[in-house]
Each structure stands twice: as C-alpha cells, then as structure tokens.
Scaffold this motif. Structure first.
Motif, mmCIF file in Angstrom:
data_model
loop_
_atom_site.group_PDB
_atom_site.id
_atom_site.type_symbol
_atom_site.label_atom_id
_atom_site.label_comp_id
_atom_site.label_asym_id
_atom_site.label_seq_id
_atom_site.Cartn_x
_atom_site.Cartn_y
_atom_site.Cartn_z
ATOM 1 N N SER A 161 0.812 -1.214 0.000
ATOM 2 C CA SER A 161 0.000 0.000 0.000
ATOM 3 C C SER A 161 0.849 1.269 0.000
ATOM 4 O O SER A 161 0.408 2.314 -0.474
ATOM 5 C CB SER A 161 -0.926 0.014 1.218
ATOM 6 N N PHE A 162 2.068 1.206 0.519
ATOM 7 C CA PHE A 162 2.889 2.399 0.672
ATOM 8 C C PHE A 162 3.810 2.649 -0.519
ATOM 9 O O PHE A 162 4.562 3.619 -0.524
ATOM 10 C CB PHE A 162 3.718 2.311 1.965
ATOM 11 N N TRP A 163 3.777 1.767 -1.528
ATOM 12 C CA TRP A 163 4.547 1.983 -2.748
ATOM 13 C C TRP A 163 3.680 2.648 -3.800
ATOM 14 O O TRP A 163 2.453 2.521 -3.798
ATOM 15 C CB TRP A 163 5.069 0.659 -3.299
ATOM 16 N N ASN A 164 4.351 3.314 -4.752
ATOM 17 C CA ASN A 164 3.644 3.861 -5.904
ATOM 18 C C ASN A 164 3.142 2.730 -6.795
ATOM 19 O O ASN A 164 3.754 1.658 -6.866
ATOM 20 C CB ASN A 164 4.571 4.755 -6.732
ATOM 21 N N ALA A 197 10.699 3.424 5.318
ATOM 22 C CA ALA A 197 11.921 3.482 4.524
ATOM 23 C C ALA A 197 11.694 4.028 3.122
ATOM 24 O O ALA A 197 12.587 4.659 2.555
ATOM 25 C CB ALA A 197 12.534 2.079 4.438
ATOM 26 N N ILE A 198 10.513 3.806 2.558
ATOM 27 C CA ILE A 198 10.289 4.221 1.176
ATOM 28 C C ILE A 198 10.440 5.730 1.019
ATOM 29 O O ILE A 198 10.805 6.219 -0.053
ATOM 30 C CB ILE A 198 8.897 3.738 0.684
ATOM 31 N N GLY A 199 10.208 6.474 2.090
ATOM 32 C CA GLY A 199 10.381 7.920 2.032
ATOM 33 C C GLY A 199 11.811 8.341 1.774
ATOM 34 O O GLY A 199 12.055 9.432 1.226
ATOM 35 N N GLU A 206 13.199 7.061 -8.092
ATOM 36 C CA GLU A 206 13.714 5.744 -8.476
ATOM 37 C C GLU A 206 12.765 4.612 -8.125
ATOM 38 O O GLU A 206 12.872 3.518 -8.679
ATOM 39 C CB GLU A 206 15.082 5.493 -7.842
ATOM 40 N N ALA A 207 11.837 4.828 -7.179
ATOM 41 C CA ALA A 207 10.934 3.760 -6.741
ATOM 42 C C ALA A 207 9.831 3.550 -7.773
ATOM 43 O O ALA A 207 9.054 4.452 -8.062
ATOM 44 C CB ALA A 207 10.333 4.106 -5.382
ATOM 45 N N VAL A 208 9.765 2.352 -8.332
ATOM 46 C CA VAL A 208 8.757 2.022 -9.355
ATOM 47 C C VAL A 208 7.597 1.241 -8.752
ATOM 48 O O VAL A 208 6.435 1.568 -8.972
ATOM 49 C CB VAL A 208 9.390 1.215 -10.509
ATOM 50 N N GLY A 209 7.882 0.201 -7.981
ATOM 51 C CA GLY A 209 6.808 -0.608 -7.405
ATOM 52 C C GLY A 209 7.340 -1.595 -6.390
ATOM 53 O O GLY A 209 8.496 -2.019 -6.460
ATOM 54 N N GLY A 210 6.492 -1.954 -5.434
ATOM 55 C CA GLY A 210 6.840 -2.944 -4.424
ATOM 56 C C GLY A 210 5.735 -3.974 -4.305
ATOM 57 O O GLY A 210 4.554 -3.625 -4.220
ATOM 58 N N PHE A 211 6.098 -5.250 -4.275
ATOM 59 C CA PHE A 211 5.125 -6.336 -4.371
ATOM 60 C C PHE A 211 5.507 -7.471 -3.420
ATOM 61 O O PHE A 211 6.672 -7.635 -3.053
ATOM 62 C CB PHE A 211 5.082 -6.886 -5.801
ATOM 63 N N PHE A 212 4.505 -8.271 -3.048
ATOM 64 C CA PHE A 212 4.761 -9.480 -2.273
ATOM 65 C C PHE A 212 3.919 -10.616 -2.840
ATOM 66 O O PHE A 212 2.821 -10.408 -3.367
ATOM 67 C CB PHE A 212 4.489 -9.266 -0.781
ATOM 68 N N SER A 213 4.440 -11.828 -2.733
ATOM 69 C CA SER A 213 3.849 -12.968 -3.433
ATOM 70 C C SER A 213 2.617 -13.497 -2.721
ATOM 71 O O SER A 213 2.509 -13.472 -1.499
ATOM 72 C CB SER A 213 4.889 -14.085 -3.580
ATOM 73 N N GLN A 214 1.687 -13.983 -3.526
ATOM 74 C CA GLN A 214 0.496 -14.671 -3.047
ATOM 75 C C GLN A 214 0.468 -16.122 -3.491
ATOM 76 O O GLN A 214 -0.009 -16.990 -2.774
ATOM 77 C CB GLN A 214 -0.762 -13.965 -3.565
ATOM 78 N N VAL A 221 9.355 -10.993 -1.617
ATOM 79 C CA VAL A 221 9.136 -9.570 -1.847
ATOM 80 C C VAL A 221 9.955 -9.152 -3.060
ATOM 81 O O VAL A 221 11.105 -9.572 -3.215
ATOM 82 C CB VAL A 221 9.544 -8.740 -0.612
ATOM 83 N N HIS A 222 9.351 -8.320 -3.920
ATOM 84 C CA HIS A 222 10.060 -7.758 -5.073
ATOM 85 C C HIS A 222 9.982 -6.241 -5.003
ATOM 86 O O HIS A 222 8.880 -5.675 -4.892
ATOM 87 C CB HIS A 222 9.442 -8.228 -6.391
ATOM 88 N N HIS A 223 11.130 -5.572 -5.072
ATOM 89 C CA HIS A 223 11.202 -4.118 -5.181
ATOM 90 C C HIS A 223 11.761 -3.779 -6.561
ATOM 91 O O HIS A 223 12.822 -4.286 -6.946
ATOM 92 C CB HIS A 223 12.106 -3.526 -4.107
#
Length: 274
Positions: A161-164, A197-199, A206-214, A221-223
């Motif tokens: 939720s906290f990533w773009n 930390a994302i701040g 540089e931040a594109v997206g942050g994800f976690f597996s289901q 986790v993928h950044h």
C-alpha cells in the motif's frame, strides 16, 4: 547402585513411561506451568496479512514471469514478444495491462522478465486466461515461444500500500529488480519498516513498485527501481545512507531475509516502462 548393561535399557524405558504418565496426570490445557515454558501466547488476527499490507480499495493483482531463453533464440524471442504482447495490452477486451517487459543484463543471463497487472484481481485474471485460450494468434505465439525456452516460472503478486503504482516511464532507464525471500511470519514486520523506509528512496523518483507474493514462492518480496545508468544507481543508493533512519531500517530488516537477489534489466522496445 549400578545397573547391568542388560537391565539399563529396560530401566530407561520404564523411567520415560513414568515421566510421560506424570506429565499427562498433572497437565491441564488451561493452567499448565509446563506448557507456559514452551508455548508463547499469540494474539489471534481477524484478517489476512495481505489485507493489512495492500491498499484499502480493491487491490490490483500482478503476475511476474521469468523466462529462461535458449541463448541462440534470444533475438527471435524478443521479436516474437514485441509483436504479440502489445496487442493484448492495447486491447480493452482483456482486463489486463503490460506493466513492463525486460531482458536481464546482469543476473541470470538470457532471461526475459514480464510483469502484468490485472485490474479487478483474480476474476480479471481468470477472464483473461479464458479469453486468451480462444485467441488463435496467442496460442500460436505460445507454441513458438515454447520452442525457444529452457524453463519458465511465474508468481502472482499484490502491491504494498505504501509503494507507488507502476506507471509508464520515458527512457532510457535501466531497472533493478531486488527480490527478497523472507523468513515465514515476518511479512508484517517487513512492511512496517519499509512503510517508513520508502520515504528515503523517493528523492530521485527511483521507486517504481513494491510487491509481495500470493502464489508461487511464498514470503517473497520484489522491489522494482529505475535508474538512468549504473553510476546513477550507485550514487542514489549511497545517498540513502545520508538520511537519518535509513541505517536503522537496514539493521532491522536484514535479519528478516533468508535469501536475496538482484537483477539489472534492460526494457524491451514494447515495454511501457522505458
């Protein structure tokens, strides 16, 4: 008193049975000092971890694909993808979007990475898969693609939720996919630290997206990061250490990791992320 070698095993067995009987005799599920030594009380959760980490509204579902290509087929594979994938991305008949498509530059060689977004979650994924099975051009693409691959794997992901949310970018850029295999049970803790930390990592966009597996490798986790070049990557990462609090985030999140991996990727011509 000493026991002979022939009696000693029988005596030990009887002693074990006596201890087991005593434990069963005086153990109660509600009030047990023996239980309190070994069992840690855990407060029950009333919601899944994924609901606590994603956006409040209906979250997008992502699919990431890793294709290991035969070295002699990489150029033909790229051309095949560039001819086929944009047609799916641009067709509103399919409720999905191509987020990005890359070749790995540093990391696993002769590899392609694709990321898709399904707006509407699992129902959208099911709809797309059903429609593509009826698409003769896509089925021909899959047949030709299969001749060029050594192996392939995928994962279904949700976004933090906290990533773009990833949006198209103009290039040229290189992309880094940093993948973290976390210890089971630590995803909430990871999310709590990275929400702060994302701040520290937004100053150069540089931040594109942050994800976690289901589905797939769990607790993964993928950044995804974007940089102009490798020099800009080094400068940006070094600059993060000048922000108060970044060192604390690294200190507390490193013990949560079982394994980590980094890929430097170059976007294909058809990638919305350039």
């Amino acid at each position: 008193m000493s026991l002979s070698s022939s009696v000693r095993p029988f005596y030990c067995q009887c002693l074990c049975m006596e201890i087991a009987w005593l434990c069963a005799r005086f153990y109660t599920p509600v009030n047990s000092w023996f239980k309190s030594l070994f069992v840690r009380k855990v407060d029950p959760r009333k919601d899944a971890h994924s609901h606590l980490l994603t956006k409040n509204e209906e979250s997008n579902l992502y699919k990431i694909q890793f294709h290991n290509v035969k070295p002699e087929c990489l150029d033909a594979y790229n051309q095949l993808c560039e001819e086929t994938l944009p047609s799916i991305h641009n067709d509103k008949y399919y409720p999905c979007e191509l987020v990005g498509t890359w070749n790995t530059w540093y990391g696993e060689q002769d590899q392609a990475v694709h990321m898709w977004r399904y707006r509407g979650g699992y129902p959208a994924l099911t709809e797309v898969m059903s429609k593509l099975r009826q698409n003769k051009e896509f089925m021909k693409y899959r047949e030709e693609r299969g001749k060029m691959l050594l192996s392939r794997r995928n994962q279904l992901l949700l976004e933090f939720s906290f990533w773009n949310e990833p949006i198209p970018r103009k290039g040229p850029n290189i992309y880094e996919l940093r993948s973290y295999q976390l210890r089971p049970g630590t995803m909430i803790e990871w999310g709590n630290y990275w929400a702060r930390a994302i701040g520290y990592r937004q100053h150069n966009s540089e931040a594109v997206g942050g994800f976690f597996s289901q589905i797939g490798n769990l607790y993964m986790v993928h950044h995804l990061w974007a940089y102009k070049d490798l020099e800009a990557r080094e400068a940006t990462r070094n600059a993060a250490w000048q922000h108060e609090g970044w060192d604390e985030v690294v200190y507390y999140t490193v013990p949560l990791i079982q394994h980590m991996d980094s890929r430097i990727m170059i976007p294909m011509k058809a990638s919305p992320l350039q």
